[in-house]
Design an enzyme around this catalytic site. Structure first.
Site, PDB file in Angstrom:
ATOM      1  N   ARG A 164       0.825  -1.231  -0.075  1.00 30.16           N
ATOM      2  CA  ARG A 164       0.023   0.037   0.188  1.00 30.16           C
ATOM      3  C   ARG A 164       0.959   1.206   0.116  1.00 30.16           C
ATOM      4  NH1 ARG A 164      -2.924  -3.678  -0.523  1.00 30.16           N
ATOM      5  NH2 ARG A 164      -4.876  -4.006   0.138  1.00 30.16           N
ATOM      6  N   SER A 238     -10.315  -0.501   3.755  1.00 29.06           N
ATOM      7  CA  SER A 238      -9.379  -1.022   4.832  1.00 29.06           C
ATOM      8  C   SER A 238      -8.952   0.526   5.428  1.00 29.06           C
ATOM      9  CB  SER A 238      -8.362  -1.748   4.627  1.00 29.06           C
ATOM     10  OG  SER A 238      -8.587  -2.970   4.178  1.00 29.06           O
ATOM     11  N   GLU A 334      -4.529   3.694   6.468  1.00 24.86           N
ATOM     12  CA  GLU A 334      -4.061   3.478   5.095  1.00 24.86           C
ATOM     13  C   GLU A 334      -4.598   4.712   4.236  1.00 24.86           C
ATOM     14  OE1 GLU A 334      -3.989   2.075   1.288  1.00 24.86           O
ATOM     15  OE2 GLU A 334      -6.074   1.545   2.240  1.00 24.86           O
TER      16      GLU A 334
END
Ligand code: EPU
Length: 338
Positions: A164, A238, A334
């Site tokens: 990520r 998420s 995130e």
């Protein structure tokens, strides 16, 4: 190039958070970015690049010039003996692009079906799901530098992909606008079925050699069963990254919590399931104001209707503190918090 003022960003972020852009410019191609760079006032102003708004938490109005990327187009640019090279404009919807490639007979992105957002945002956070991440299928991208207005083509090595993570989240954050992305879809196609949820589908259906369309359908069903549809319930996927710890840290946690879901990584470190930890702290279904923790997946925070950014961040901080208190692990958000 059209310059708009006082634009509500609520429809442009999948969490559905309220915020206003003082100035917004829609970017349909490289020329529009150059138009902004060369503009007497906008050229010098701070910029914020907005894709599909699926990975941002808006906590305030935006004084920056918001560049809303709307570059369109999807095409096969090259067919090699060992791969199809397919290109899409950064403003194309990610899931529609995945469906288009499959319909054209160019499989390889099916495990990434239904990820919200745009093609242009996919390399920024190196989207990943069910055993594949964007970096595994990435060929190159075109971007325009916001200081010079120059176009550049970046290959995989330059993009600094990690979990990520990419150069667009750090060194180049806010400095270049991605306009087109090319994907390398390997031939012959091989399904990626190692993820537990997919193994379950094989077991349930008895289909051991699924087609790409079958994998696509399975992924859509798996995601629909545990992730909220942003069209119906605002969310940003998420909310935290799965933390990566040393084997010693992991052993220490297992000593206290033997059930913790964890995955050993090739370099010896261990990835912990943040969703499991948040769930274990009892957060599923809890809320702060109108910001809540999704009942079916504790890693996803949701808008219960009319949430504001500060409520989301209060909830996120409370979760971080509770996970730190129990596991000694600091969860990192995130999405980009603005
Ligand atoms: N779990 C719980 N309770 C929960 C949530 C998860 O016990 O409330 C357990 C699950 O049972 C499972 C483990 O935790 O054993 C991991 O859960 P899951 O398979 O749902 O995946 P995840 O690690 O929570 C990651 C990605 C998702 C991606 C899935 C599938 C991150 C931050 N998230 O989630 O990506 O779809 O794997 O590959 O890496 C996103 O980035 O927005 C996203 C949705």
């Amino acid at each position: 190039m059209q310059i708009e003022s006082g634009i509500s960003l609520k429809p442009y972020n999948t969490f559905g958070l309220p915020a206003v852009a003082h100035t917004l410019v829609r970017v349909a191609g490289d020329a529009d970015v150059r138009g902004v760079v060369d503009h007497p006032q906008l050229g010098r102003a701070a910029k914020f690049i907005l894709g599909g708004g699926s990975n941002i938490i808006l906590t305030r109005d935006m004084p920056q010039v918001v560049l809303k990327v709307e570059v369109r187009g999807m095409q096969l640019v090259e067919e090699r003996a060992d791969a199809w090279i397919v290109e899409a404009g950064a403003g194309e919807n990610w899931h529609e692009f995945v469906a288009y490639t499959l319909a054209q007979g160019w499989p390889g992105l099916e495990n990434l079906a239904l990820i919200p957002g745009t093609v242009g945002a996919s390399p920024v956070q190196n989207i990943g799901a069910y055993g594949i991440e964007l970096a595994d299928r990435f060929e190159s991208l075109d971007a325009v530098d916001l200081m010079t207005g120059r176009g550049v083509t970046l290959g995989k090595e330059t993009c600094g992909f990690g979990y990520r993570q990419s150069v667009f989240k750090n060194l180049l954050a806010g400095r270049s606008v991605i306009t087109r992305v090319r994907f390398r879809l390997p031939k012959p196609w091989q399904p990626v079925l190692g993820y537990l949820d997919l193994e379950r589908k094989i077991h349930e259906t008895g289909i051991t050699a699924p087609s790409a369309q079958q994998v696509f359908d399975w992924i859509c069903a798996i995601r629909r069963a545990k992730l909220p549809d942003p069209g119906a319930i605002g969310n940003a996927g998420s909310f935290f990254k799965n933390p990566i710890v040393t084997p010693e840290q992991c052993r220490d946690i297992i000593g206290r919590d033997p059930e913790i879901v964890h995955y050993p990584l090739p370099d010896g470190s261990v990835k912990l399931a943040a969703g499991w930890m948040i769930d274990a702290c009892g957060w599923k279904g809890k809320h702060v104001g109108q910001a809540g923790v999704y009942e079916k997946q504790a890693l996803v925070l949701v808008n219960r209707g009319g949430a504001i950014g500060s409520e989301v961040m209060l909830l996120a901080t409370a979760i971080q503190e509770s996970v730190y208190g129990r596991f000694g692990i600091r969860l990192e958000p995130e999405p980009v918090v603005v």
